[in-house]
Design a protein around this motif. Sequence first.
Motif, PDB file in Angstrom:
ATOM      1  N   ALA A 104      29.682  34.481  34.410  1.00  0.00           N
ATOM      2  CA  ALA A 104      30.373  33.509  35.515  1.00  0.00           C
ATOM      3  C   ALA A 104      32.181  33.599  35.411  1.00  0.00           C
ATOM      4  O   ALA A 104      33.492  33.753  36.020  1.00  0.00           O
ATOM      5  CB  ALA A 104      29.796  32.563  36.188  1.00  0.00           C
ATOM      6  N   SER A 105      32.313  32.735  33.968  1.00  0.00           N
ATOM      7  CA  SER A 105      32.959  32.649  33.499  1.00  0.00           C
ATOM      8  C   SER A 105      34.211  33.845  33.095  1.00  0.00           C
ATOM      9  O   SER A 105      35.048  33.959  33.065  1.00  0.00           O
ATOM     10  CB  SER A 105      33.183  31.955  32.254  1.00  0.00           C
ATOM     11  N   LEU A 106      34.128  34.720  32.370  1.00  0.00           N
ATOM     12  CA  LEU A 106      34.237  35.970  31.790  1.00  0.00           C
ATOM     13  C   LEU A 106      34.330  37.437  33.119  1.00  0.00           C
ATOM     14  O   LEU A 106      35.487  38.217  33.275  1.00  0.00           O
ATOM     15  CB  LEU A 106      33.290  36.385  30.922  1.00  0.00           C
TER      16      LEU A 106
ATOM     17  N   ALA B  71      37.431  34.081  45.595  1.00  0.00           N
ATOM     18  CA  ALA B  71      37.959  32.995  45.581  1.00  0.00           C
ATOM     19  C   ALA B  71      38.163  32.666  44.044  1.00  0.00           C
ATOM     20  O   ALA B  71      38.412  31.891  43.302  1.00  0.00           O
ATOM     21  CB  ALA B  71      38.370  31.815  46.600  1.00  0.00           C
ATOM     22  N   VAL B  72      36.907  32.270  43.669  1.00  0.00           N
ATOM     23  CA  VAL B  72      36.323  31.535  42.183  1.00  0.00           C
ATOM     24  C   VAL B  72      37.356  32.243  41.334  1.00  0.00           C
ATOM     25  O   VAL B  72      37.283  31.803  40.387  1.00  0.00           O
ATOM     26  CB  VAL B  72      34.884  31.616  42.173  1.00  0.00           C
ATOM     27  N   ASN B  73      37.125  33.874  41.723  1.00  0.00           N
ATOM     28  CA  ASN B  73      37.946  34.051  40.425  1.00  0.00           C
ATOM     29  C   ASN B  73      39.304  34.240  40.618  1.00  0.00           C
ATOM     30  O   ASN B  73      40.774  34.775  39.569  1.00  0.00           O
ATOM     31  CB  ASN B  73      37.746  36.357  40.194  1.00  0.00           C
TER      32      ASN B  73
ATOM     33  N   GLN C 209      39.938  25.454  36.498  1.00  0.00           N
ATOM     34  CA  GLN C 209      38.986  25.446  37.680  1.00  0.00           C
ATOM     35  C   GLN C 209      37.770  26.187  37.918  1.00  0.00           C
ATOM     36  O   GLN C 209      36.351  25.141  38.308  1.00  0.00           O
ATOM     37  CB  GLN C 209      39.576  25.126  38.418  1.00  0.00           C
ATOM     38  N   ARG C 210      37.765  27.383  37.469  1.00  0.00           N
ATOM     39  CA  ARG C 210      36.481  27.725  37.617  1.00  0.00           C
ATOM     40  C   ARG C 210      35.226  27.629  36.633  1.00  0.00           C
ATOM     41  O   ARG C 210      34.339  27.368  36.921  1.00  0.00           O
ATOM     42  CB  ARG C 210      36.818  29.766  36.826  1.00  0.00           C
ATOM     43  N   SER C 211      35.963  27.213  35.113  1.00  0.00           N
ATOM     44  CA  SER C 211      34.664  26.868  34.588  1.00  0.00           C
ATOM     45  C   SER C 211      34.022  25.276  35.523  1.00  0.00           C
ATOM     46  O   SER C 211      32.661  25.530  35.292  1.00  0.00           O
ATOM     47  CB  SER C 211      35.602  26.121  33.185  1.00  0.00           C
TER      48      SER C 211
END
Length: 187
Positions: A36-38, A132-134, A140-142
């Motif tokens: 999800a992070s990368l 949106a998360v991307n 913030q994403r992490s």
Amino acid sequence: MSELPPLAREQAVLDLADFDEVVRLYRQRVFRFLLASLRDRETAENLTQDCFLRAYMARAHFRGDSSLSTWLMKIAMNLLRDHLRSKRLRFWTKTRETALDPIDVSDWVPDGRSSPEAELIARRQVGHVWQAVNQLPPKQRSVFVLRFVEEMELKEIAETTGMNPSTVKTHLYRALAAVRGSMGGKL
């Protein structure tokens, strides 16, 4: 004799004979966070392997100050930071073609509704959330992923990221506001 307390049990699991159990119990969580992070499956798989290799090599240094899960997520977070730092140095060496499509990610979210129409709507909504998360800044994403995908408590996120709890709250608040804003307030 009474049962071992949770942290003592986790320390016992870290013994050589039981390290396969550590991988079995926590691999999916670490992988989901990194993916999800990368948004790059291959890199997430490689970093997940690196995380467990580092944990195995450092298992004797696990003091039990935090849960085993938090310790592993902190290792994963450090690997992520190192990877992103080195990626910035290599700048345009990777293309966006290897990135994970947000629609693929939506397949991992369980949905209790059974009609095909409801599943399609849910997948689209999840896809919009991930788009949106991307767009969120990396911190913030992490924090968003650790809170809502990994369901970690704010204290655990602070321990994992090395941030102050109030900083975690700020990043989470801003991430939620940005995601809600991009969803038109539907989240």
